[in-house]
Design a protein around this motif. Structure first.
Motif, PDB file in Angstrom:
ATOM      1  N   SER A 139     -13.028  -1.177   1.980  1.00  0.00           N
ATOM      2  CA  SER A 139     -13.976  -2.887   1.215  1.00  0.00           C
ATOM      3  C   SER A 139     -13.171  -3.144   0.984  1.00  0.00           C
ATOM      4  N   ALA A 140     -11.242  -3.561   1.183  1.00  0.00           N
ATOM      5  CA  ALA A 140     -10.521  -5.095   1.066  1.00  0.00           C
ATOM      6  C   ALA A 140     -10.562  -4.939  -0.477  1.00  0.00           C
ATOM      7  N   ALA A 141     -11.250  -5.624  -0.582  1.00  0.00           N
ATOM      8  CA  ALA A 141     -11.102  -7.090  -2.161  1.00  0.00           C
ATOM      9  C   ALA A 141     -12.010  -6.282  -2.742  1.00  0.00           C
TER      10      ALA A 141
ATOM     11  N   ALA B  70     -13.688  -1.871  -5.049  1.00  0.00           N
ATOM     12  CA  ALA B  70     -13.554  -1.380  -4.548  1.00  0.00           C
ATOM     13  C   ALA B  70     -13.292   0.286  -4.451  1.00  0.00           C
TER      14      ALA B  70
ATOM     15  N   ARG C 179     -10.025  -3.346   8.890  1.00  0.00           N
ATOM     16  CA  ARG C 179      -9.321  -2.259   8.093  1.00  0.00           C
ATOM     17  C   ARG C 179      -8.689  -1.334   9.264  1.00  0.00           C
TER      18      ARG C 179
ATOM     19  N   ASP D  82     -15.024  -9.232  -4.586  1.00  0.00           N
ATOM     20  CA  ASP D  82     -14.411 -10.259  -4.675  1.00  0.00           C
ATOM     21  C   ASP D  82     -13.992 -10.671  -3.376  1.00  0.00           C
ATOM     22  N   THR D  83     -14.514  -9.723  -1.756  1.00  0.00           N
ATOM     23  CA  THR D  83     -13.812 -10.408  -0.177  1.00  0.00           C
ATOM     24  C   THR D  83     -14.242 -11.572  -0.246  1.00  0.00           C
ATOM     25  N   THR D  84     -15.681 -11.945  -0.723  1.00  0.00           N
ATOM     26  CA  THR D  84     -16.688 -13.283   0.067  1.00  0.00           C
ATOM     27  C   THR D  84     -15.811 -13.592  -0.811  1.00  0.00           C
TER      28      THR D  84
ATOM     29  N   ALA E 115      -4.935 -13.845  -3.765  1.00  0.00           N
ATOM     30  CA  ALA E 115      -5.455 -13.652  -4.317  1.00  0.00           C
ATOM     31  C   ALA E 115      -5.300 -12.661  -5.927  1.00  0.00           C
TER      32      ALA E 115
ATOM     33  N   LEU F 196      -9.417 -10.407   8.901  1.00  0.00           N
ATOM     34  CA  LEU F 196      -9.595  -8.778   7.665  1.00  0.00           C
ATOM     35  C   LEU F 196      -9.414  -7.807   8.463  1.00  0.00           C
TER      36      LEU F 196
ATOM     37  N   LEU G   7     -11.990 -14.360   0.468  1.00  0.00           N
ATOM     38  CA  LEU G   7     -12.103 -14.818   1.989  1.00  0.00           C
ATOM     39  C   LEU G   7     -12.724 -16.406   2.166  1.00  0.00           C
TER      40      LEU G   7
ATOM     41  N   HIS H 191      -6.904  -3.487   5.173  1.00  0.00           N
ATOM     42  CA  HIS H 191      -7.406  -2.620   3.915  1.00  0.00           C
ATOM     43  C   HIS H 191      -7.531  -1.255   5.072  1.00  0.00           C
TER      44      HIS H 191
END
Length: 314
Positions: A98-100, A310, A124, A103-105, A278, A122, A108, A95
């Motif tokens: 800020s990835a998702a 994000a 960056r 919703d990132t947590t 996802a 993950l 994962l 990414h």
């Protein structure tokens, strides 16, 4: 002569350093050996990869295209060797910022629960494809239109755009703004991985002044420092609240698509599972993410937070 992995490594060292001398130092070879290896590769491919007509080396268009393919090949080879010494084959998700998002947590944790034997890493990477095109990752969460050849994308959701302003700006406490109201300001543009360009504005009302930055951190610093204002997605307010920042919804800017991307061809066998997850975790909020309503203060009395997932970093 046949092409070997050493030819790829030599070319990639030249492409990274744009110098025969520095490439030779990196590879612990002599300069004549590096030059000879490059010539052999070009002869076998029937392509001119490096332009030597100037004082400084430069990649030709064929060289630029071949660099990504060579990087993918070398990375795949190195990972195949590494897999022979490890029981787990990590899945790398790239990414640029800020990835998702929020919703990132969940992404994962769901992955760890459902695929405990395959670590999800993950990463960056400040690059338009977050390292996917050159083989640094197996899949990537990206925003905006992705035109890199050899990539396949699936849209997960969309994010509305907002203006990013210093908290003490006269426009900071407005309920909404239009793009034209920002046209007389200096705009911070993330030209590395951002989705905002001057084409976002009407042709007759484009900003005359811009500054170029390369990542979200620098974008925030330029705005909070009073050097510029910016345009981003609504999720920046959620992921980067700051007492010196305000985020105001834009009434006339189109939303930004959020996609998950993979390379077209063989890859990590768990990529399809990641794409399905996802869609479940991020795609489920597609309707809400597109609405972008204000939700009060963020990071202090001066910050306005707007719902989303994000940032696009400018």
């Amino acid at each position: 002569m046949s092409i070997e992995l050493r030819h790829f490594r030599c070319f990639l060292a030249i492409a990274d350093t744009l110098s025969i001398t520095r490439a030779a130092e990196r590879l612990h070879l002599t300069q004549p050996a590096v030059s000879r290896t490059l010539r052999q590769l070009e002869q076998e491919l029937g392509l001119r990869l490096v332009d030597r007509s100037t004082h400084h080396l430069a990649l030709t268009p064929d060289g630029l295209a071949f660099r990504d393919r060579a990087a993918v090949a070398v990375t795949a080879f190195d990972r195949a060797l590494g897999a022979a010494h490890h029981t787990a084959w990590p899945l790398r998700l790239g990414h640029a910022w800020s990835a998702a998002g929020t919703d990132t947590t969940a992404l994962l944790r769901r992955w760890h629960e459902e695929h405990p034997r395959t670590p999800l890493e993950l990463l960056r990477i400040d690059d338009r494809t977050a390292g996917l095109a050159r083989g640094d990752v197996d899949a990537a969460l990206l925003r905006g239109e992705v035109r890199a050849p050899g990539l396949i994308t699936e849209q997960l959701t969309t994010e509305p755009r907002v203006a990013g302003l210093p908290a003490d700006d006269p426009l900071a406490h407005r309920a909404t703004l239009s793009l034209v109201e920002l046209a007389d300001r200096t705009i911070a543009l993330n030209t590395v991985s951002g989705t905002t360009t001057l084409d976002l504005w009407p042709a007759a009302a484009r900003p005359a002044s811009t500054i170029t930055i390369g990542n979200t951190d620098d974008w925030l610093a330029a705005i909070t420092g009073g050097r510029a204002v910016g345009v981003t997605t609504s999720a920046t307010a959620e992921m980067h609240p700051h007492p010196s920042m305000a985020y105001v919804p834009l009434s006339d800017a189109p939303p930004v698509p959020v996609v998950i991307a993979r390379r077209d061809g063989p890859g990590h066998p768990r990529v399809p599972d990641l794409i399905r997850l996802a869609h479940e975790v991020i795609g489920r909020t597609a309707g809400g993410a597109a609405s972008g309503t204000a939700s009060g203060s963020a990071g202090g009395t001066a910050g306005r937070s707007v719902g989303g997932a994000a940032p696009d970093g400018g």
